[in-house]
Design an enzyme around this catalytic site. Structure first.
Site, mmCIF file in Angstrom:
data_model
loop_
_atom_site.group_PDB
_atom_site.id
_atom_site.type_symbol
_atom_site.label_atom_id
_atom_site.label_comp_id
_atom_site.label_asym_id
_atom_site.label_seq_id
_atom_site.Cartn_x
_atom_site.Cartn_y
_atom_site.Cartn_z
ATOM 1 N N PRO A 58 -5.168 -37.233 106.611
ATOM 2 C CA PRO A 58 -5.834 -37.933 105.502
ATOM 3 C C PRO A 58 -7.292 -38.300 105.792
ATOM 4 O O PRO A 58 -7.645 -39.465 105.943
ATOM 5 C CB PRO A 58 -4.961 -39.171 105.307
ATOM 6 C CG PRO A 58 -4.399 -39.438 106.669
ATOM 7 C CD PRO A 58 -4.185 -38.076 107.292
ATOM 8 N N CYS A 59 -8.140 -37.289 105.825
ATOM 9 C CA CYS A 59 -9.559 -37.523 106.117
ATOM 10 C C CYS A 59 -10.231 -38.331 105.013
ATOM 11 O O CYS A 59 -11.287 -38.922 105.243
ATOM 12 C CB CYS A 59 -10.280 -36.195 106.354
ATOM 13 S SG CYS A 59 -10.048 -34.995 105.053
ATOM 14 N N HIS A 60 -9.617 -38.411 103.832
ATOM 15 C CA HIS A 60 -10.180 -39.238 102.765
ATOM 16 C C HIS A 60 -10.128 -40.724 103.124
ATOM 17 O O HIS A 60 -10.832 -41.525 102.519
ATOM 18 C CB HIS A 60 -9.459 -38.974 101.430
ATOM 19 C CG HIS A 60 -8.009 -39.316 101.451
ATOM 20 N ND1 HIS A 60 -7.059 -38.454 101.990
ATOM 21 C CD2 HIS A 60 -7.341 -40.402 101.022
ATOM 22 C CE1 HIS A 60 -5.868 -39.014 101.867
ATOM 23 N NE2 HIS A 60 -6.012 -40.197 101.286
#
Length: 180
Positions: A135-137
């Site tokens: 989950p780089c967001h």
């Protein structure tokens, strides 16, 4: 051999590619990623191992659940074998960021064992081949800005809003009821 799946979601068309080792690629919705979806379709092989097809189906299912707010993490196995060691370390640290939470690039660098490598962490996040599964967001700029995201700022805001809303809703529903 790779198994690929392209599918429609309420958020737009998405795609996944997997090997027998695990999920290797996620293509997010958006005009910017249309070319990547076409390339992904060319990766599909009818001779893909059963395990690759299973990982691709599992990833699609989990992404659909996540986008509906019914799943907090994608748990499908990942295939990060071709990535440099530092990038793998960063991605695995990012995978442990809790749903509905954010960390800065600097905080993620510290979690990955390189506290002074915030910029390198930003580059690793920019090259994340499996967004949502990693989950780089959830990684944001130190000054309070969103930071970058391969799916664009609007999609990053939307994903964070989905998570914050669901996290708050869950917290409220788990509170004990007051008795007057």
């Amino acid at each position: 051999m790779t198994a690929a799946r392209i599918f429609k979601t309420p958020w737009g068309r998405m795609g996944v590619a997997a090997t027998a080792r695990g999920l290797a690629r996620v293509v997010l919705p958006g005009k910017k990623n249309a070319r990547a979806l076409v390339r992904l379709a060319t990766l599909e092989s009818r001779e893909a191992p059963r395990a690759a097809r299973a990982h691709a189906r599992q990833a699609e299912h989990q992404i659909r659940e996540y986008l509906r707010g019914r799943r907090r993490a994608l748990t499908v196995r990942l295939d990060l074998a071709v990535l440099p060691r530092f990038q793998k370390k960063v991605l695995l640290a990012a995978r442990r960021i809790l749903y509905g939470r954010t960390v800065t690039y600097g905080q993620l660098a510290a979690r990955a064992g390189r506290p002074r490598a915030a910029r390198a962490v930003g580059q690793a996040m920019a090259r994340n081949p499996v967004p949502l599964a990693v989950p780089c967001h959830r990684v944001v700029a130190a000054g309070g800005g969103l930071g970058g995201f391969g799916g664009g700022a609007a999609l990053k805001r939307r994903l964070l809003a989905l998570e914050f809303y669901n996290a708050i809703s869950t917290q409220r529903s788990q509170r004990p009821q007051r008795r007057d």
